[in-house]
Write an enzyme that holds these catalytic residues in place. Structure first.
Site, short mmCIF file in Angstrom:
data_model
loop_
_atom_site.label_atom_id
_atom_site.label_comp_id
_atom_site.label_asym_id
_atom_site.label_seq_id
_atom_site.Cartn_x
_atom_site.Cartn_y
_atom_site.Cartn_z
N GLU A 57 0.84 -1.22 0.00
CA GLU A 57 0.00 0.00 0.00
C GLU A 57 0.86 1.26 0.00
O GLU A 57 0.53 2.25 -0.66
CB GLU A 57 -0.95 0.00 1.20
CG GLU A 57 -2.11 -0.96 1.01
CD GLU A 57 -2.87 -1.26 2.30
OE1 GLU A 57 -2.52 -0.68 3.36
OE2 GLU A 57 -3.79 -2.10 2.25
N SER A 143 18.97 -9.00 -9.00
CA SER A 143 17.90 -9.04 -9.99
C SER A 143 18.11 -10.04 -11.12
O SER A 143 17.17 -10.69 -11.55
CB SER A 143 17.66 -7.65 -10.58
OG SER A 143 16.77 -6.95 -9.76
N HIS A 272 2.91 -10.00 -10.06
CA HIS A 272 4.35 -10.27 -9.98
C HIS A 272 5.04 -9.24 -9.07
O HIS A 272 5.85 -9.58 -8.22
CB HIS A 272 4.99 -10.26 -11.37
CG HIS A 272 6.48 -10.32 -11.31
ND1 HIS A 272 7.15 -11.46 -10.98
CD2 HIS A 272 7.41 -9.36 -11.49
CE1 HIS A 272 8.45 -11.21 -10.97
NE2 HIS A 272 8.64 -9.94 -11.27
N SER A 273 4.71 -7.99 -9.29
CA SER A 273 5.27 -6.89 -8.49
C SER A 273 4.33 -5.71 -8.68
O SER A 273 3.30 -5.82 -9.35
CB SER A 273 6.67 -6.52 -9.00
OG SER A 273 6.56 -5.89 -10.27
#
Ligand SMILES: Cc1ncc(C[n+]2csc(CCOP(=O)(O)OP(=O)(O)O)c2C)c(N)n1
Ligand SMILES: [K+]
Length: 380
Positions: A57, A143, A272-273
């Site tokens: 959030e 990553s 996913h993100s």
């Protein structure tokens, strides 16, 4: 002349202890989990859920640049972490912050990394969620997918040379198995007899790519056999099964000095993100089913409640406490100043290479030219 068939008559079985309703499956063999450990596991799963909800959030409110949740994979995160000892070295992908939480990384430490402030161990140089912690034996998330697998084979080989009573646990998703590094990592570990547990979270999706477009094999576990690696498929939403499987895998890895492959079946419930909208490529009904009926945290809660170890009042208190702690951590992290600009360029190379020197000159010029566009609290 006989060719080996490309398919198997039967799919590999999936190891389970708790059924979908949190009842023990009669006859299942598993490690006993006592009350104290069970409650610690449950509380940490809930903490992970709440941390994910509030940080997510905060990203939506524009306070964070990026976030990614582990929703649906809480049991894999926490039960696998609980099966290890602090000396075991973890090489994560990015959907395993629960392992770090279990090891004692504080909500403040999570928030400091997410805000990239000067208390972040990475000095604000990494994107949010790229946590790492030396003292907790948790390598920094990187990553580029699957790079951690050959590295894990090597780290485990170093444990072997030092004759340590510890193993490496390396986490990765189903999508990551399509990288060459997956094959290099498994083969290297098998040949060198490295004590490493390869833990694949088979959650069905690699961003928008479903597993059906990723491989034609019966999942991941079967691939271990081809490399000469002992393997198991386990229900990743069953905390007791994950705990028992990882305990056994760790034991074999260390005692027999060999790699083990664990395929944990689960579902990526979240997008996913924060850069993704998964309703564009999968149906909402499927997501909802995994969020509710197949929720690993609810399943474990049913089991501890049936043991009379937990009640609704405990639940309300726990959730209230954690929510308060996460909000406080965010408020504190937001107030801490950013690392100095010099940290962006120093501390990586012995001598700063020419291209980085040029980039540093460029950014300093740019800040001078557009002072209003840059936060005034960034010390130069
Ligand atoms: C080498 C490489 N290729 C592509 C990407 C872009 N990318 C980031 S996450 C991701 C999906 C990975 O899926 P999976 O390994 O199954 O993990 P999950 O996100 O499902 O937990 C991709 C393709 C990347 N980070 N690195
Ligand atoms: K990686």
């Amino acid at each position: 002349m006989k060719f080996i068939s490309e398919s198997f008559e039967k799919r590999l079985p999936c190891y389970r202890v708790l059924d979908a309703d949190g009842y023990l499956i009669p006859g299942s063999i598993f490690e006993q989990v006592k009350k104290g450990l069970a409650l610690n596991m449950y509380s940490t799963m809930v903490a992970l859920q709440i941390m994910d909800t509030i940080f997510y959030e905060a990203q939506r409110q524009g306070r964070l640049s990026f976030y990614l949740t582990s929703t649906g994979e809480e049991a894999i995160n926490i039960a696998s972490a609980a099966a290890l000892t602090p000396d075991d070295i973890v090489l994560p992908q990015y959907r395993e912050p629960g392992v770090l939480l279990w090891r004692g990384f504080t909500l403040q430490e999570f928030a400091d990394q997410l805000f990239g402030n000067k208390d972040d161990y990475g000095k604000g140089r990494q994107m949010p969620i790229h946590y790492g912690c030396n003292k907790l034996n948790y390598f920094t998330v990187s990553s580029p997918l699957t790079t951690q697998l050959p590295q894990a084979a090597g780290v485990a080989y170093s444990l072997k040379m030092d004759k340590k009573e510890a193993c490496v646990v390396v986490y990765f998703g189903d999508g990551s198995t399509s990288e060459g590094d997956f094959h290099a990592g498994l083969n290297f570990a098998a040949v060198m007899e490295s004590p490493v547990v390869f833990l694949c979270r088979n959650n069905g999706w690699a961003i928008s790519t479903p597993v059906t477009e990723q491989f034609r094999s019966d999942g991941i576990a079967i691939k271990g056999q081809a490399y000469g690696i002992r393997s198991i498929r386990v229900d990743g939403n069953d905390a007791l099964a994950v705990y028992s499987a990882i305990r056994a895998a760790r034991q074999m890895a260390i005692k027999e000095q060999r790699p083990i492959l664990v395929e944990a079946m689960t579902y990526r419930v979240s997008h996913h993100s924060t850069s993704d909208d998964s309703t564009k490529y999968r149906c909402v009904k499927e997501i909802e089913q995994w969020r509710t009926e197949k929720n690993p945290v609810t399943r474990f809660r049913k089991w501890i409640q049936r043991n009379d170890w937990w009640d609704d009042q405990n639940e309300t208190e726990l959730r209230g406490n954690i929510r308060k702690q996460v909000v406080e951590a965010i408020q504190a992290a937001e107030k801490v100043e950013k690392p100095p600009l010099t940290d962006l360029f120093g501390d990586v190379y012995d001598k700063i290479p020419l291209n980085l020197q040029e980039q540093e000159r460029f950014i300093r010029d740019t800040i001078k030219r557009y002072p209003k566009e840059y936060p005034s609290d960034v010390p130069v």
